[in-house]
Scaffold this motif. Sequence first.
Motif, PDB file in Angstrom:
ATOM      1  N   MET A  99      37.441  43.676  46.325  1.00  0.00           N
ATOM      2  CA  MET A  99      36.678  42.790  45.545  1.00  0.00           C
ATOM      3  C   MET A  99      35.252  42.936  45.429  1.00  0.00           C
ATOM      4  O   MET A  99      34.817  42.715  44.258  1.00  0.00           O
ATOM      5  CB  MET A  99      36.996  41.598  46.353  1.00  0.00           C
ATOM      6  CG  MET A  99      38.597  40.741  46.534  1.00  0.00           C
ATOM      7  SD  MET A  99      38.997  40.782  44.680  1.00  0.00           S
ATOM      8  CE  MET A  99      40.730  40.344  44.983  1.00  0.00           C
ATOM      9  N   VAL A 103      33.884  43.223  41.632  1.00  0.00           N
ATOM     10  CA  VAL A 103      33.884  41.835  40.993  1.00  0.00           C
ATOM     11  C   VAL A 103      32.238  41.726  41.010  1.00  0.00           C
ATOM     12  O   VAL A 103      31.523  42.061  42.262  1.00  0.00           O
ATOM     13  CB  VAL A 103      34.346  40.869  41.835  1.00  0.00           C
ATOM     14  CG1 VAL A 103      33.788  39.491  41.481  1.00  0.00           C
ATOM     15  CG2 VAL A 103      35.928  40.750  41.355  1.00  0.00           C
ATOM     16  N   PHE A 108      25.097  39.512  42.799  1.00  0.00           N
ATOM     17  CA  PHE A 108      26.004  38.930  43.590  1.00  0.00           C
ATOM     18  C   PHE A 108      26.557  39.583  44.646  1.00  0.00           C
ATOM     19  O   PHE A 108      26.915  38.981  45.950  1.00  0.00           O
ATOM     20  CB  PHE A 108      27.278  38.549  42.519  1.00  0.00           C
ATOM     21  CG  PHE A 108      28.313  37.807  43.262  1.00  0.00           C
ATOM     22  CD1 PHE A 108      28.322  36.216  43.352  1.00  0.00           C
ATOM     23  CD2 PHE A 108      29.675  38.804  43.605  1.00  0.00           C
ATOM     24  CE1 PHE A 108      29.611  35.665  44.085  1.00  0.00           C
ATOM     25  CE2 PHE A 108      30.621  37.971  44.113  1.00  0.00           C
ATOM     26  CZ  PHE A 108      30.592  36.533  44.400  1.00  0.00           C
ATOM     27  N   ILE A 205      44.534  46.206  36.096  1.00  0.00           N
ATOM     28  CA  ILE A 205      43.623  46.278  37.479  1.00  0.00           C
ATOM     29  C   ILE A 205      44.502  46.301  38.665  1.00  0.00           C
ATOM     30  O   ILE A 205      44.115  47.020  39.548  1.00  0.00           O
ATOM     31  CB  ILE A 205      42.467  45.246  37.385  1.00  0.00           C
ATOM     32  CG1 ILE A 205      41.402  45.217  38.645  1.00  0.00           C
ATOM     33  CG2 ILE A 205      43.199  43.568  37.141  1.00  0.00           C
ATOM     34  CD1 ILE A 205      40.416  45.670  38.173  1.00  0.00           C
ATOM     35  N   PHE A 206      45.542  45.362  38.802  1.00  0.00           N
ATOM     36  CA  PHE A 206      46.131  45.275  39.831  1.00  0.00           C
ATOM     37  C   PHE A 206      46.940  46.727  40.334  1.00  0.00           C
ATOM     38  O   PHE A 206      46.954  47.031  41.516  1.00  0.00           O
ATOM     39  CB  PHE A 206      47.256  44.089  39.895  1.00  0.00           C
ATOM     40  CG  PHE A 206      46.726  42.888  39.612  1.00  0.00           C
ATOM     41  CD1 PHE A 206      45.991  42.252  40.817  1.00  0.00           C
ATOM     42  CD2 PHE A 206      46.596  42.238  38.368  1.00  0.00           C
ATOM     43  CE1 PHE A 206      45.700  40.954  40.833  1.00  0.00           C
ATOM     44  CE2 PHE A 206      45.782  40.894  38.228  1.00  0.00           C
ATOM     45  CZ  PHE A 206      45.372  40.322  39.518  1.00  0.00           C
TER      46      PHE A 206
ATOM     47  N   ASP B   5      44.454  40.078  32.772  1.00  0.00           N
ATOM     48  CA  ASP B   5      44.699  40.618  34.132  1.00  0.00           C
ATOM     49  C   ASP B   5      43.101  40.550  34.686  1.00  0.00           C
ATOM     50  O   ASP B   5      43.136  40.081  35.967  1.00  0.00           O
ATOM     51  CB  ASP B   5      44.946  42.000  34.039  1.00  0.00           C
ATOM     52  CG  ASP B   5      46.314  42.240  33.453  1.00  0.00           C
ATOM     53  OD1 ASP B   5      47.131  41.336  33.825  1.00  0.00           O
ATOM     54  OD2 ASP B   5      46.532  43.451  32.837  1.00  0.00           O
ATOM     55  N   ARG B   6      42.247  41.045  33.951  1.00  0.00           N
ATOM     56  CA  ARG B   6      40.856  41.256  34.427  1.00  0.00           C
ATOM     57  C   ARG B   6      40.200  39.612  34.837  1.00  0.00           C
ATOM     58  O   ARG B   6      39.598  39.661  35.810  1.00  0.00           O
ATOM     59  CB  ARG B   6      39.886  41.766  33.296  1.00  0.00           C
ATOM     60  CG  ARG B   6      39.468  43.017  33.536  1.00  0.00           C
ATOM     61  CD  ARG B   6      38.554  43.133  34.669  1.00  0.00           C
ATOM     62  NE  ARG B   6      38.117  44.262  35.036  1.00  0.00           N
ATOM     63  CZ  ARG B   6      37.598  44.565  36.370  1.00  0.00           C
ATOM     64  NH1 ARG B   6      37.028  43.752  37.201  1.00  0.00           N
ATOM     65  NH2 ARG B   6      37.236  46.002  36.536  1.00  0.00           N
ATOM     66  N   ILE B   8      42.095  36.701  35.696  1.00  0.00           N
ATOM     67  CA  ILE B   8      42.757  36.386  36.907  1.00  0.00           C
ATOM     68  C   ILE B   8      42.271  37.082  38.053  1.00  0.00           C
ATOM     69  O   ILE B   8      41.659  36.405  38.811  1.00  0.00           O
ATOM     70  CB  ILE B   8      44.194  36.758  36.789  1.00  0.00           C
ATOM     71  CG1 ILE B   8      45.020  36.028  35.438  1.00  0.00           C
ATOM     72  CG2 ILE B   8      44.987  36.337  38.034  1.00  0.00           C
ATOM     73  CD1 ILE B   8      46.218  36.423  35.345  1.00  0.00           C
ATOM     74  N   PHE B   9      42.087  38.496  37.932  1.00  0.00           N
ATOM     75  CA  PHE B   9      41.546  39.240  38.979  1.00  0.00           C
ATOM     76  C   PHE B   9      40.114  38.755  39.440  1.00  0.00           C
ATOM     77  O   PHE B   9      39.709  38.443  40.768  1.00  0.00           O
ATOM     78  CB  PHE B   9      41.379  40.695  38.738  1.00  0.00           C
ATOM     79  CG  PHE B   9      40.927  41.678  39.841  1.00  0.00           C
ATOM     80  CD1 PHE B   9      41.919  41.861  41.019  1.00  0.00           C
ATOM     81  CD2 PHE B   9      39.835  42.019  39.902  1.00  0.00           C
ATOM     82  CE1 PHE B   9      41.590  42.797  42.006  1.00  0.00           C
ATOM     83  CE2 PHE B   9      39.437  42.782  40.898  1.00  0.00           C
ATOM     84  CZ  PHE B   9      40.156  43.096  42.096  1.00  0.00           C
ATOM     85  N   SER B  10      39.187  38.602  38.373  1.00  0.00           N
ATOM     86  CA  SER B  10      37.609  38.191  38.856  1.00  0.00           C
ATOM     87  C   SER B  10      37.768  36.922  39.392  1.00  0.00           C
ATOM     88  O   SER B  10      37.029  36.562  40.141  1.00  0.00           O
ATOM     89  CB  SER B  10      37.001  38.327  37.462  1.00  0.00           C
ATOM     90  OG  SER B  10      36.879  39.442  37.026  1.00  0.00           O
ATOM     91  N   ILE B  12      40.171  35.401  41.142  1.00  0.00           N
ATOM     92  CA  ILE B  12      40.475  35.505  42.505  1.00  0.00           C
ATOM     93  C   ILE B  12      39.424  36.371  43.455  1.00  0.00           C
ATOM     94  O   ILE B  12      39.046  35.764  44.308  1.00  0.00           O
ATOM     95  CB  ILE B  12      41.907  36.489  42.766  1.00  0.00           C
ATOM     96  CG1 ILE B  12      43.042  35.942  41.892  1.00  0.00           C
ATOM     97  CG2 ILE B  12      42.263  36.564  44.475  1.00  0.00           C
ATOM     98  CD1 ILE B  12      44.212  36.791  41.957  1.00  0.00           C
ATOM     99  N   GLY B  13      38.754  37.068  43.013  1.00  0.00           N
ATOM    100  CA  GLY B  13      37.694  38.107  43.658  1.00  0.00           C
ATOM    101  C   GLY B  13      36.411  36.998  43.917  1.00  0.00           C
ATOM    102  O   GLY B  13      36.088  37.132  44.856  1.00  0.00           O
ATOM    103  N   TYR B  14      36.130  36.220  42.849  1.00  0.00           N
ATOM    104  CA  TYR B  14      34.841  35.463  43.115  1.00  0.00           C
ATOM    105  C   TYR B  14      35.181  34.474  44.146  1.00  0.00           C
ATOM    106  O   TYR B  14      34.289  34.086  44.813  1.00  0.00           O
ATOM    107  CB  TYR B  14      34.345  34.888  41.891  1.00  0.00           C
ATOM    108  CG  TYR B  14      33.531  35.647  40.917  1.00  0.00           C
ATOM    109  CD1 TYR B  14      32.074  35.782  41.347  1.00  0.00           C
ATOM    110  CD2 TYR B  14      33.708  36.111  39.666  1.00  0.00           C
ATOM    111  CE1 TYR B  14      31.367  36.829  40.649  1.00  0.00           C
ATOM    112  CE2 TYR B  14      33.070  36.945  38.951  1.00  0.00           C
ATOM    113  CZ  TYR B  14      31.829  37.422  39.447  1.00  0.00           C
ATOM    114  OH  TYR B  14      31.018  38.284  38.910  1.00  0.00           O
TER     115      TYR B  14
END
Lengths: 306, 293
Positions: A99, A103, A108, A205-206, B5-6, B8-10, B12-14
């Motif tokens: 992550m 991200v 951050f 990405i997954f 996708d990006r 959703i992923f971001s 979850i990540g944040y």
Amino acid sequence: MKVHTFWSDLKNYRVLLLMLLPAVAFFVLFAYIPMAGIIIAFKKYDYAGGIFGSAWNGLDNFRFFFESGDAWRVTRNTALYNIAFIVVNNVLQIFTAIMLFEVGGKWFRKITQSALFLPYFISWVVVGAIAYNLLNYDIGTVNALLRGIGLQPIDIYNTPSYWPYILVLVSAWKSLGYGTVMYLAAISGIDTEMYEAAEIDGANIFQRILKVTIPNLYPTIIILVLLAVGNIFRGDFGMFYNMVGNNGLLFSSTDVIDTFVFRSLITSNDIGMSAAAGVFQSVLGFVTIMTVNYAVRKYDKDRALF
Amino acid sequence: MKQLDRKIFSAIGYVSLIFLAVLCIIPFVLVVSSSLTDENTILTEGYQFIPTAFSTEAYSILFKFPQQMIHAYLVTIGVTITGTLLGLFLISMTAYALSRKDFKWRNKFSFFFFFTTLFNGGLVPWYLLIVNYLDMRDTPMALVLPMLLNVFYIIVMKSFMGSIPEAIVESAKIDGAGDFKIYLRLILPLSKPALATIGLFLALAYWNDWYHALLFVSNEDLMPLQYYLYKMLGNMDGMRKAMMGAGAVVTTSIPTESLKMAMTVVATGPILLVYPFIQKYFVQGLTIGAVKG
């Protein structure tokens, strides 16, 4: 032609040997001599006689240790805790590292990483104080919150069944930052061309993480897990002792070999049995490392520890 | 499609990173705020995240008679400096000898050190050796010596030095420099990143050590900071005595709960203050270890 005899080598390397001397002396003194001291486990120790003068008593110390019923409990606890720590900590660290890599902007990442690393820097004594602050029956924050919403407070320090969860959580908390950095370093080392190729093939990405990142982490995962498995019969004494201390009510679920050995030595002064338990631990640990290393060597020679 | 996708992923990540980061920091906030809360409020309402009744009483008591705490600080500082410098010198010297590829017995010695991580005699013989045979109980040696050398650090240092080009050693030899001189003048300055890393690890280990004090120290003059904190947390009577022994005329009761937390803050303070500055080097160091180790 010069003949390399032992004596000429000794002369050639005399400075290097001299430079090694302090370390050799250190390990002889603090590691090899205590190995010889294992004989205490087979003796009835008395202070006047010391290690060598005390009388032999064969396997009595071991018999006492195993027949007391403690042996099974502490061995099981030590192994189960370590297995839980290995699984939970590594999964969480890998997740966090991925992550952090994927991200957020520079700031951050910087701030998050600093926050995650903070618990690693404090002593177990301070962690013990924090736990007391959170978990105390009368004034702990957890119970203050429970009371605040009208629920019954829970007597955590008298209930063994909560402790496996608490200890796994604390271990994850304290080691999160350290492990994340290890995995982050490994992820940063992955060739970016692999990601580009995955992108061209239409991976989202997954899929990218599952098919590129995680397989590339296998060598790091194997090495870290291998090292941890070798220590599966060693407890983190600082953690257990500061979280639980000598709270006998919790021993059924919190006593590990290290705390047991310490207690037998310092509190009950049972040197013989304490030494026997220590030998038992060392032998188990040694056999585990050798077995795991042998298995890994068979599978892939380069991945083995030695 | 790809963008979704990006996103959703971001998300979850944040969310998960912020959640974990808050989880890592919040206990510290709790300790600080508890130390600043009025004792009676703690006893009736429990420790809280935001002080409802602000009070600095715990700190004023702590700083009125700070001798013991200062003494514990000095012990810790002394042990940390001695242990780190001496440890760095011995670790780097050992690693240098082991890293020399022309040294015939390097593998034999490496195994001699490595074996101690595979097998050991356990706590009891080690303890008896230090207490009964070396007679180090209640000496500063008991706090410095047992942690001085560590096989893992030697291996990390050795692999770092092994990556320094051999030509440097060869040319220095031709110029007539001895082995020790090569180590001191050439290899050591080139090993600064590894030295900084291992030095930080050693310093942190010494600073946070309480275990060796638990085993070997009963003399109050030799108590390092973490062990002093451990003693005070577990023993409120001891804390009262310490406060009174320091000359306090205690008319009112001592706010033990907030005092515990204030002590924790004071004992943790320096680490938290230097932490932002040294964290960078830790990350670099761990990376060195991860890549080379």
